[in-house]
Design an enzyme around this catalytic site. Structure first.
Site, PDB file in Angstrom:
ATOM      1  N   THR A 178       2.391  13.838  -4.988  1.00 41.56           N
ATOM      2  CA  THR A 178       1.515  12.688  -5.213  1.00 41.56           C
ATOM      3  C   THR A 178       0.367  13.058  -6.157  1.00 41.56           C
ATOM      4  O   THR A 178      -0.009  14.218  -6.240  1.00 41.56           O
ATOM      5  CB  THR A 178       0.957  12.318  -3.828  1.00 41.56           C
ATOM      6  OG1 THR A 178       2.023  11.819  -3.051  1.00 41.56           O
ATOM      7  CG2 THR A 178      -0.161  11.322  -3.872  1.00 41.56           C
ATOM      8  N   ARG A 206      10.117   2.709   3.888  1.00 37.04           N
ATOM      9  CA  ARG A 206       9.070   3.648   4.320  1.00 37.04           C
ATOM     10  C   ARG A 206       7.877   3.653   3.351  1.00 37.04           C
ATOM     11  O   ARG A 206       8.037   3.722   2.142  1.00 37.04           O
ATOM     12  CB  ARG A 206       9.659   5.058   4.408  1.00 37.04           C
ATOM     13  CG  ARG A 206       8.673   6.127   4.919  1.00 37.04           C
ATOM     14  CD  ARG A 206       7.958   6.848   3.798  1.00 37.04           C
ATOM     15  NE  ARG A 206       7.055   7.886   4.295  1.00 37.04           N
ATOM     16  CZ  ARG A 206       6.188   8.538   3.537  1.00 37.04           C
ATOM     17  NH1 ARG A 206       6.098   8.266   2.242  1.00 37.04           N
ATOM     18  NH2 ARG A 206       5.392   9.449   4.041  1.00 37.04           N
ATOM     19  N   GLY A 208       3.992   5.490   2.892  1.00 38.96           N
ATOM     20  CA  GLY A 208       3.187   6.613   3.379  1.00 38.96           C
ATOM     21  C   GLY A 208       1.711   6.289   3.436  1.00 38.96           C
ATOM     22  O   GLY A 208       1.307   5.122   3.483  1.00 38.96           O
ATOM     23  N   ASP A 209       0.905   7.312   3.421  1.00 41.39           N
ATOM     24  CA  ASP A 209      -0.551   7.165   3.536  1.00 41.39           C
ATOM     25  C   ASP A 209      -1.209   6.692   2.239  1.00 41.39           C
ATOM     26  O   ASP A 209      -2.290   6.103   2.257  1.00 41.39           O
ATOM     27  CB  ASP A 209      -1.175   8.510   3.928  1.00 41.39           C
ATOM     28  CG  ASP A 209      -0.842   9.580   2.883  1.00 41.39           C
ATOM     29  OD1 ASP A 209       0.366   9.853   2.665  1.00 41.39           O
ATOM     30  OD2 ASP A 209      -1.775  10.112   2.255  1.00 41.39           O
ATOM     31  N   GLY A 230       0.059  15.159   0.921  1.00 41.29           N
ATOM     32  CA  GLY A 230       0.681  15.951   1.989  1.00 41.29           C
ATOM     33  C   GLY A 230       1.581  15.074   2.827  1.00 41.29           C
ATOM     34  O   GLY A 230       1.969  13.984   2.411  1.00 41.29           O
TER      35      GLY A 230
HETATM   36  N1  ASP Z   1       1.380  11.642   1.020  1.00 42.45           N
HETATM   37  C1  ASP Z   1       2.539  11.221   0.283  1.00 42.45           C
HETATM   38  C2  ASP Z   1       3.431  10.374   1.158  1.00 42.45           C
HETATM   39  O1  ASP Z   1       3.614  10.714   2.312  1.00 42.45           O
HETATM   40  C3  ASP Z   1       3.359  12.342  -0.251  1.00 42.45           C
HETATM   41  C4  ASP Z   1       2.638  13.451  -0.952  1.00 42.45           C
HETATM   42  O2  ASP Z   1       1.426  13.553  -0.928  1.00 42.45           O
HETATM   43  O3  ASP Z   1       3.311  14.264  -1.607  1.00 42.45           O
HETATM   44  O4  ASP Z   1       3.983   9.408   0.683  1.00 42.45           O
END
Ligand code: ASP
Length: 309
Positions: A178, A206, A208-209, A230
């Protein structure tokens, strides 16, 4: 406070290629890409622009680079598509804009910025976000544009299985991640932006954050601006970006103390790996991570610094 001081920090994802697998050439490519993004954002600040525009510009540069898991370099989902998430927040007004599971936008962070400015909502998803975007004439790319060979190879390894993979999953010995930027402008305002392709082989829509305000991204002039990277499922449960702000606001911790407490203790205790970049209104920057590495850089009037491990 903060007037005339300006600074920016960026990340290209936590969980890097293992040091043992990094070649000199690859390292140079990463460093150059990070520097280009850092300079693009810093230029906006230096010329008196807003932190919001600066973080957008920096993230645009990272989104346009195939090395990082955002925009062009986004990972493949279970259907072989690229579904991207992004969010941006203004620390001055606490206004925010975000998009999730959007496809074919060259720069999802620019779309998120449009949501912030032109919509009464905060988070738009999928088809609806596409419809919202129509009047703005944003750049749309074909599926082929997002096809990057090493991403395809990553997907082929787990395609058809029930597993999904973080870009920096341990089994895969970490690839890229990311992207994000946080900045303080000359007017004393903070902003944060985060953009991602999410996880390889992700399914069921899905998310994510990264597009969730307070979880993967947060900015508040009272405290700090934060962009996370992360394991999203853990960053979500840890409400990590807001957690750092709260530790400063309610507990009186410094930026560095708060960021380290959240990443090195709380996130780790939940079982999550990752890192953050964070900046406060004095221009202090903190970039802790609890894994092998995090592509990152910072620049202020004193100079710039780019690091991986
Ligand atoms: N945090 C991101 C997610 O879970 C992935 C990442 O930071 O690499 O979508």
């Amino acid at each position: 406070m903060g007037k005339d001081i300006h600074a920016i920090a960026i990340h290209g994802g936590a969980g890097t290629i293992l040091r043992s697998k990094m070649t000199e050439e690859k390292e140079r490519d990463y460093r150059e890409a990070l520097e280009t993004a850092l300079d693009a954002g810093y230029l906006v600040l230096d010329q008196g622009g807003t932190s919001l525009d600066a973080v957008e510009k920096a993230v645009n540069a990272l989104e346009n680079c195939p090395l990082f898991n955002a925009g062009k370099g986004s990972v493949f989902n279970a259907k072989g598509q690229h579904e991207m998430d992004a969010s941006i927040m203004d620390g001055h007004t606490l206004h925010a804009g975000a998009v999730a599971a959007v496809r074919n936008f060259k720069n999802p962070i620019t779309l998120a910025h449009k949501v912030l400015v032109h919509s009464d909502h905060v988070l738009l998803v999928g088809e609806g976000a596409m419809e919202f975007a129509k009047p703005f004439d944003l750049e749309i790319e074909t599926d082929e544009y997002f096809h990057v060979d090493h991403r395809y190879a990553q997907w082929q390894k787990i395609k058809g299985s029930d597993s999904f993979q973080l870009d920096h999953a341990k089994e895969d010995k970490k690839y890229l991640g990311t992207v994000g930027a946080v900045a303080l402008d000359k007017h004393g305002n903070l902003a944060a932006a985060t953009s991602t392709g999410g996880m390889t082989n992700k399914k069921f829509g899905r998310i994510g954050d990264s597009p969730l305000i307070g979880l993967g991204n947060y900015a508040n002039n009272k405290t700090c601006a934060v962009s996370c990277t992360g394991s999203g499922e853990y960053l979500m449960r840890g409400v990590t970006a807001y957690d750092i702000s709260c530790l400063m606001e309610y507990k009186g911790l410094s930026l560095d103390e708060a960021a380290k407490e959240s990443v090195m203790n709380r996130l780790l205790a939940l079982g999550g790996d990752g890192g953050v970049i964070a900046i406060d209104v004095k221009g202090n920057i903190s970039m802790p991570f609890n894994c092998e590495g995090m592509y990152r850089g910072m620049r202020n009037s004193g100079g710039k610094e780019i690091s991986i491990y």
